[in-house]
Enzyme design. Structure first.
Site, PDB file in Angstrom:
ATOM      1  N   LEU A   1     130.195  -5.246 -43.901  1.00 25.70           N
ATOM      2  CA  LEU A   1     129.291  -4.322 -44.612  1.00 25.70           C
ATOM      3  C   LEU A   1     128.737  -4.975 -45.874  1.00 25.70           C
ATOM      4  CD1 LEU A   1     131.093  -0.862 -44.124  1.00 25.70           C
ATOM      5  CD2 LEU A   1     129.295  -1.906 -42.728  1.00 25.70           C
ATOM      6  N   THR A   2     128.077  -6.107 -45.698  1.00 27.82           N
ATOM      7  CA  THR A   2     127.321  -6.708 -46.789  1.00 27.82           C
ATOM      8  C   THR A   2     126.088  -5.824 -47.026  1.00 27.82           C
ATOM      9  OG1 THR A   2     125.842  -7.986 -45.362  1.00 27.82           O
ATOM     10  CG2 THR A   2     127.969  -9.016 -45.927  1.00 27.82           C
TER      11      THR A   2
ATOM     12  N   GLU B   1     124.741 -14.344 -42.233  1.00 27.13           N
ATOM     13  CA  GLU B   1     123.696 -14.182 -43.236  1.00 27.13           C
ATOM     14  C   GLU B   1     122.422 -14.552 -42.497  1.00 27.13           C
ATOM     15  OE1 GLU B   1     123.635 -13.043 -46.260  1.00 27.13           O
ATOM     16  OE2 GLU B   1     125.788 -12.776 -46.522  1.00 27.13           O
TER      17      GLU B   1
ATOM     18  N   THR C   1     119.560 -18.336 -32.913  1.00 21.20           N
ATOM     19  CA  THR C   1     118.140 -18.121 -33.202  1.00 21.20           C
ATOM     20  C   THR C   1     117.306 -19.304 -32.721  1.00 21.20           C
ATOM     21  OG1 THR C   1     116.583 -18.047 -35.047  1.00 21.20           O
ATOM     22  CG2 THR C   1     118.687 -19.023 -35.517  1.00 21.20           C
ATOM     23  N   ASP C   2     116.018 -19.065 -32.483  1.00 16.99           N
ATOM     24  CA  ASP C   2     115.115 -20.166 -32.120  1.00 16.99           C
ATOM     25  C   ASP C   2     114.822 -21.067 -33.324  1.00 16.99           C
ATOM     26  OD1 ASP C   2     113.489 -18.442 -33.601  1.00 16.99           O
ATOM     27  OD2 ASP C   2     111.857 -18.397 -32.137  1.00 16.99           O
TER      28      ASP C   2
ATOM     29  N   TYR D   1     119.196 -21.548 -43.788  1.00 18.12           N
ATOM     30  CA  TYR D   1     119.608 -20.585 -42.755  1.00 18.12           C
ATOM     31  C   TYR D   1     119.689 -21.255 -41.391  1.00 18.12           C
ATOM     32  CZ  TYR D   1     118.979 -17.035 -39.091  1.00 18.12           C
ATOM     33  OH  TYR D   1     119.093 -16.298 -37.937  1.00 18.12           O
TER      34      TYR D   1
ATOM     35  N   SER E   1     122.437 -23.772 -41.005  1.00 14.61           N
ATOM     36  CA  SER E   1     123.779 -23.193 -40.838  1.00 14.61           C
ATOM     37  C   SER E   1     123.955 -22.621 -39.431  1.00 14.61           C
ATOM     38  CB  SER E   1     124.058 -22.129 -41.906  1.00 14.61           C
ATOM     39  OG  SER E   1     123.229 -20.995 -41.716  1.00 14.61           O
ATOM     40  N   LYS E   2     122.905 -22.037 -38.870  1.00 19.12           N
ATOM     41  CA  LYS E   2     123.001 -21.530 -37.491  1.00 19.12           C
ATOM     42  C   LYS E   2     123.132 -22.704 -36.515  1.00 19.12           C
ATOM     43  CE  LYS E   2     122.771 -17.840 -36.103  1.00 19.12           C
ATOM     44  NZ  LYS E   2     123.809 -16.782 -35.892  1.00 19.12           N
TER      45      LYS E   2
ATOM     46  N   LEU F   1     109.690  -9.397 -42.449  1.00 16.55           N
ATOM     47  CA  LEU F   1     108.249  -9.090 -42.525  1.00 16.55           C
ATOM     48  C   LEU F   1     107.873  -7.662 -42.095  1.00 16.55           C
ATOM     49  CD1 LEU F   1     105.328 -10.311 -42.989  1.00 16.55           C
ATOM     50  CD2 LEU F   1     105.285 -10.634 -40.517  1.00 16.55           C
TER      51      LEU F   1
ATOM     52  N   PRO G   1     109.079 -22.294 -49.449  1.00 12.61           N
ATOM     53  CA  PRO G   1     109.269 -23.743 -49.272  1.00 12.61           C
ATOM     54  C   PRO G   1     109.844 -24.051 -47.882  1.00 12.61           C
ATOM     55  CG  PRO G   1     110.755 -22.864 -50.980  1.00 12.61           C
ATOM     56  CD  PRO G   1     109.906 -21.725 -50.514  1.00 12.61           C
TER      57      PRO G   1
HETATM   58  P1  NAD Z   1     121.565  -8.626 -40.148  1.00 16.89           P
HETATM   59  O1  NAD Z   1     121.489  -9.384 -41.429  1.00 16.89           O
HETATM   60  O2  NAD Z   1     120.790  -7.375 -39.978  1.00 16.89           O
HETATM   61  O3  NAD Z   1     123.088  -8.243 -39.845  1.00 16.89           O
HETATM   62  C1  NAD Z   1     124.150  -9.122 -40.079  1.00 16.89           C
HETATM   63  C2  NAD Z   1     125.445  -8.303 -40.072  1.00 16.89           C
HETATM   64  O4  NAD Z   1     126.544  -9.210 -40.276  1.00 16.89           O
HETATM   65  C3  NAD Z   1     125.515  -7.264 -41.185  1.00 16.89           C
HETATM   66  O5  NAD Z   1     125.975  -6.033 -40.674  1.00 16.89           O
HETATM   67  C4  NAD Z   1     126.507  -7.845 -42.173  1.00 16.89           C
HETATM   68  O6  NAD Z   1     127.261  -6.849 -42.873  1.00 16.89           O
HETATM   69  C5  NAD Z   1     127.414  -8.655 -41.246  1.00 16.89           C
HETATM   70  N1  NAD Z   1     128.063  -9.775 -41.957  1.00 16.89           N
HETATM   71  C6  NAD Z   1     127.456 -10.690 -42.790  1.00 16.89           C
HETATM   72  N2  NAD Z   1     128.393 -11.545 -43.257  1.00 16.89           N
HETATM   73  C7  NAD Z   1     129.590 -11.179 -42.707  1.00 16.89           C
HETATM   74  C8  NAD Z   1     130.904 -11.688 -42.799  1.00 16.89           C
HETATM   75  N3  NAD Z   1     131.192 -12.759 -43.577  1.00 16.89           N
HETATM   76  N4  NAD Z   1     131.884 -11.083 -42.092  1.00 16.89           N
HETATM   77  C9  NAD Z   1     131.612 -10.006 -41.309  1.00 16.89           C
HETATM   78  N5  NAD Z   1     130.386  -9.466 -41.205  1.00 16.89           N
HETATM   79  C10 NAD Z   1     129.382 -10.053 -41.894  1.00 16.89           C
HETATM   80  O7  NAD Z   1     121.214  -9.679 -39.021  1.00 16.89           O
HETATM   81  P2  NAD Z   1     120.448  -9.481 -37.626  1.00 16.89           P
HETATM   82  O8  NAD Z   1     119.018  -9.649 -37.842  1.00 16.89           O
HETATM   83  O9  NAD Z   1     120.970  -8.262 -36.959  1.00 16.89           O
HETATM   84  O10 NAD Z   1     120.968 -10.777 -36.855  1.00 16.89           O
HETATM   85  C11 NAD Z   1     122.177 -10.743 -36.083  1.00 16.89           C
HETATM   86  C12 NAD Z   1     122.388 -12.112 -35.465  1.00 16.89           C
HETATM   87  O11 NAD Z   1     121.283 -12.439 -34.637  1.00 16.89           O
HETATM   88  C13 NAD Z   1     122.509 -13.243 -36.474  1.00 16.89           C
HETATM   89  O12 NAD Z   1     123.508 -14.136 -36.021  1.00 16.89           O
HETATM   90  C14 NAD Z   1     121.144 -13.904 -36.467  1.00 16.89           C
HETATM   91  O13 NAD Z   1     121.232 -15.267 -36.786  1.00 16.89           O
HETATM   92  C15 NAD Z   1     120.736 -13.685 -35.018  1.00 16.89           C
HETATM   93  N6  NAD Z   1     119.282 -13.615 -34.770  1.00 16.89           N
HETATM   94  C16 NAD Z   1     118.487 -12.761 -35.492  1.00 16.89           C
HETATM   95  C17 NAD Z   1     117.118 -12.673 -35.204  1.00 16.89           C
HETATM   96  C18 NAD Z   1     116.215 -11.710 -35.941  1.00 16.89           C
HETATM   97  O14 NAD Z   1     115.000 -11.721 -35.701  1.00 16.89           O
HETATM   98  N7  NAD Z   1     116.702 -10.839 -36.791  1.00 16.89           N
HETATM   99  C19 NAD Z   1     116.574 -13.455 -34.185  1.00 16.89           C
HETATM  100  C20 NAD Z   1     117.418 -14.322 -33.471  1.00 16.89           C
HETATM  101  C21 NAD Z   1     118.768 -14.373 -33.765  1.00 16.89           C
HETATM  102  P1  TYD Z   2     110.764 -13.174 -41.637  1.00 20.82           P
HETATM  103  O1  TYD Z   2     110.671 -11.774 -41.176  1.00 20.82           O
HETATM  104  O2  TYD Z   2     111.474 -13.478 -42.911  1.00 20.82           O
HETATM  105  O3  TYD Z   2     111.400 -14.004 -40.417  1.00 20.82           O
HETATM  106  P2  TYD Z   2     111.573 -15.617 -40.235  1.00 20.82           P
HETATM  107  O4  TYD Z   2     111.256 -16.310 -41.484  1.00 20.82           O
HETATM  108  O5  TYD Z   2     113.011 -15.708 -39.901  1.00 20.82           O
HETATM  109  O6  TYD Z   2     110.649 -15.966 -39.107  1.00 20.82           O
HETATM  110  O7  TYD Z   2     109.282 -13.760 -41.755  1.00 20.82           O
HETATM  111  C1  TYD Z   2     108.390 -13.747 -40.654  1.00 20.82           C
HETATM  112  C2  TYD Z   2     107.118 -14.463 -41.088  1.00 20.82           C
HETATM  113  O8  TYD Z   2     106.471 -13.674 -42.106  1.00 20.82           O
HETATM  114  C3  TYD Z   2     107.373 -15.823 -41.717  1.00 20.82           C
HETATM  115  O9  TYD Z   2     106.316 -16.712 -41.361  1.00 20.82           O
HETATM  116  C4  TYD Z   2     107.327 -15.547 -43.217  1.00 20.82           C
HETATM  117  C5  TYD Z   2     106.325 -14.419 -43.333  1.00 20.82           C
HETATM  118  N1  TYD Z   2     106.555 -13.461 -44.457  1.00 20.82           N
HETATM  119  C6  TYD Z   2     105.527 -13.155 -45.329  1.00 20.82           C
HETATM  120  O10 TYD Z   2     104.374 -13.681 -45.202  1.00 20.82           O
HETATM  121  N2  TYD Z   2     105.760 -12.275 -46.356  1.00 20.82           N
HETATM  122  C7  TYD Z   2     106.985 -11.695 -46.536  1.00 20.82           C
HETATM  123  O11 TYD Z   2     107.143 -10.914 -47.511  1.00 20.82           O
HETATM  124  C8  TYD Z   2     108.038 -11.995 -45.617  1.00 20.82           C
HETATM  125  C9  TYD Z   2     109.403 -11.381 -45.778  1.00 20.82           C
HETATM  126  C10 TYD Z   2     107.772 -12.889 -44.589  1.00 20.82           C
END
Ligand code: NAD
Ligand code: TYD
Length: 351
Positions: free
Chosen positions: A37-38, A86, A132-133, A157, A160-161, A197, A289
Site C-alpha cells: 500500500l504505497t 514502482e 513491460t515493453d 524504471y 530495474s524491470k 498520461l 530526460p
Molecule cells: P501501480 O504502480 O499501479 O501498482 C503497483 C502496486 O505495487 C501498488 O499497489 C503498490 O502499493 C505495490 N507495491 C509497490 N512497492 C511494493 C513493495 N515494495 N512491496 C509490496 N507492494 C509494493 O502499477 P501498475 O501500473 O498496476 O503495474 C503493475 C505491474 O505491471 C508492474 O510490475 C509494472 O511494471 C507492470 N506493467 C505496467 C504497465 C502499465 O502500463 N501500467 C504496462 C506493462 C507492465
Molecule cells: P506515461 O503514462 O508516464 O507512461 P510511459 O512513460 O511509461 O510510457 O506516459 C505516456 C506518454 O505520455 C509518454 O510519452 C510521456 C507522455 N506524458 C506527457 O506528455 N505528459 C505527462 O504529464 C505524462 C505523465 C506523460
C-alpha cells in the site's frame, strides 16, 4: 486443481484487475493479495470483492524476506503472479534507488522464497513475472518489439524491470524453477493512478487545469485496455510455456498529441462543454530526460499460441474509461488529496 496464488501488487492499477478476474473466475483458488500500500496501492480498488471467501489481503513489503517466508508457510502458496513494482518513469528519474529496491531486490526476495518453498518439486509451481515493453528501449519510425528484441532500457524504471526479468530468467536456467514472463505495452482503464498520461489528463480536464504535453508531443505509445491485459495474464498463467516470454500489446499506436486531442474531444462531448474548450488547455512543457520515442508491440506469438487478442477497440475502451472516471469522482478525489498535490507541484511547476 486447488491453488493458493500469491498476487503481489494487487492493490495497484493492473493488479486490482488481475485479482478481481481470478477471484471471480476461480472460486476453487485462494487468492492472497500482498501489497505494501504505497501511494499507488489502494484497497478501494477492490472494495467489490473484499469479502469474498476465496480472497485474502495481506499488507506486506516484498523487501521483507522473513515475512514472505512466513506467508508462504501460512498460506501454503503454490504459485506467484508478481506485479508489485514502482511503476512510474518520472518518479524513477527523481529516485532511482526506490526502483532498485522494490523492482530488483524485491523480485529476488520473492524468487528466493519461492525457491526455498518449492524446491521439492518445481514442476508443481509457477512463478509468473509481469513486466513491460519498456525493457526493449525505443523504436524508430518502423518496426515492432518481439520476444527476441535485445533489451536496451533507457530509464531507471525500465532498467530495474529489465534486471528483474533477467533474474527470473536466471532462476529458470539455474534452478529450473517454472517461470514465465510477459512484457506488456501501456495500459489504460479504471483505477489508473492520475500520474500516468491518460488518468492525469482526464483529471486535469475535469479541473480545467493545463494539460502538460512533454516535448513535441510526437512520442508514440501502444495502448491496451487493462482488462485485456488481465485476460492475457490469466491465459499465460494457465497455458504459457515454462521458461518463455510473451509480448502483450494492443496493435494500437497513438502519438501522444493525437491521443490527447481525442481525449479532449470526447470529454468535451460528455461534459457538455464547447468543442475545443479542453484542447485550448494543452501546454507543451520541458521534455522528460531520456524519453523513449516510440513503443510498439508485436503480440503475434500470444495470438498464435494461446489465441489471445484484444476484446475491445480503443474507442470502446477509452469511452468506458472516461465514463468510469466521471462516475467515480469520490475515488478520484481520495487519490488526489494530500500527497498527490505535493507530487504534482514538484513534477510540473516551473517546467
Ligand atoms: P501501480 O504502480 O499501479 O501498482 C503497483 C502496486 O505495487 C501498488 O499497489 C503498490 O502499493 C505495490 N507495491 C509497490 N512497492 C511494493 C513493495 N515494495 N512491496 C509490496 N507492494 C509494493 O502499477 P501498475 O501500473 O498496476 O503495474 C503493475 C505491474 O505491471 C508492474 O510490475 C509494472 O511494471 C507492470 N506493467 C505496467 C504497465 C502499465 O502500463 N501500467 C504496462 C506493462 C507492465
Ligand atoms: P506515461 O503514462 O508516464 O507512461 P510511459 O512513460 O511509461 O510510457 O506516459 C505516456 C506518454 O505520455 C509518454 O510519452 C510521456 C507522455 N506524458 C506527457 O506528455 N505528459 C505527462 O504529464 C505524462 C505523465 C506523460
Amino acid at each position: 486443481m486447488a491453488k493458493q496464488i500469491l498476487i503481489t501488487g494487487g492493490a495497484g492499477f493492473i493488479g486490482s484487475h488481475v485479482v478481481r478476474l481470478f477471484v471471480n473466475n476461480y472460486p476453487g483458488y485462494t487468492i492472497v493479495n500482498l501489497d505494501a500500500l504505497t501511494y499507488a496501492g489502494n484497497l478501494e480498488n477492490l472494495a467489490d470483492i473484499a469479502s469474498r471467501p476465496n480472497y485474502r489481503f495481506v499488507k506486506a513489503n516484498i523487501l521483507d524476506a522473513d515475512r514472505l517466508d512466513q506467508l508462504f508457510t501460512e498460506y501454503g502458496i503454490t504459485d506467484v503472479i508478481h506485479l508489485a513494482a514502482e511503476s512510474h518513469v518520472d518518479r524513477s528519474i527523481v529516485s532511482p534507488l526506490d526502483f532498485v529496491y522494490t523492482n530488483i531486490v524485491g523480485t529476488v526476495n520473492l524468487l528466493n522464497t519461492a525457491r526455498k518453498h518449492w524446491a521439492a518439486d518445481y514442476a508443481k509451481h509457477r512463478f509468473y513475472h509481469i513486466s513491460t515493453d519498456e525493457v526493449y528501449g525505443s523504436l524508430g519510425e518502423k518496426g515492432l518489439f518481439t520476444e527476441t528484441t535485445a533489451y536496451a532500457p533507457n530509464s531507471p524504471y525500465s532498467a530495474s524491470k529489465a534486471a528483474s526479468d533477467h533474474f527470473v530468467r536466471a532462476y529458470h536456467e539455474t534452478y529450473h524453477m517454472h517461470t514465465v514472463v510477459s512484457n506488456c505495452s501501456n495500459n489504460y482503464g479504471p483505477y489508473h493512478f492520475p500520474e500516468k498520461l491518460i488518468p492525469l489528463f482526464i483529471h486535469n480536464i475535469l479541473q480545467r487545469k493545463p494539460l502538460p504535453v512533454y516535448g513535441d508531443g510526437l512520442y508514440t505509445r501502444d495502448w491496451l485496455y487493462v482488462k485485456d491485459h488481465a485476460r492475457a495474464i490469466d491465459l499465460i498463467f494457465h497455458q504459457g510455456n515454462v521458461g518463455e516470454t510473451y509480448n502483450i500489446g494492443g496493435f494500437n499506436e497513438w502519438k501522444n498529441i493525437d491521443l490527447v486531442k481525442l481525449l479532449c474531444k470526447l470529454m468535451d462531448q460528455k461534459l457538455g462543454r464547447k468543442q475545443g474548450e479542453s484542447e485550448a488547455m494543452i501546454t507543451y512543457i520541458k521534455d522528460r530526460p531520456g524519453h523513449d520515442r516510440r513503443y510498439a508491440i508485436d503480440a503475434t506469438k500470444l495470438n498464435r499460441e494461446l489465441g489471445w487478442k484484444p476484446s475491445v477497440t480503443f474507442e470502446e475502451g477509452l469511452d468506458e474509461t472516461i465514463d468510469w472516471y466521471l462516475n467515480n469522482n469520490e475515488w478520484l478525489e481520495h487519490v488526489t488529496s494530500g500527497a498527490y498535490q505535493h507530487y504534482y507541484e514538484s513534477m510540473y511547476e516551473n517546467r
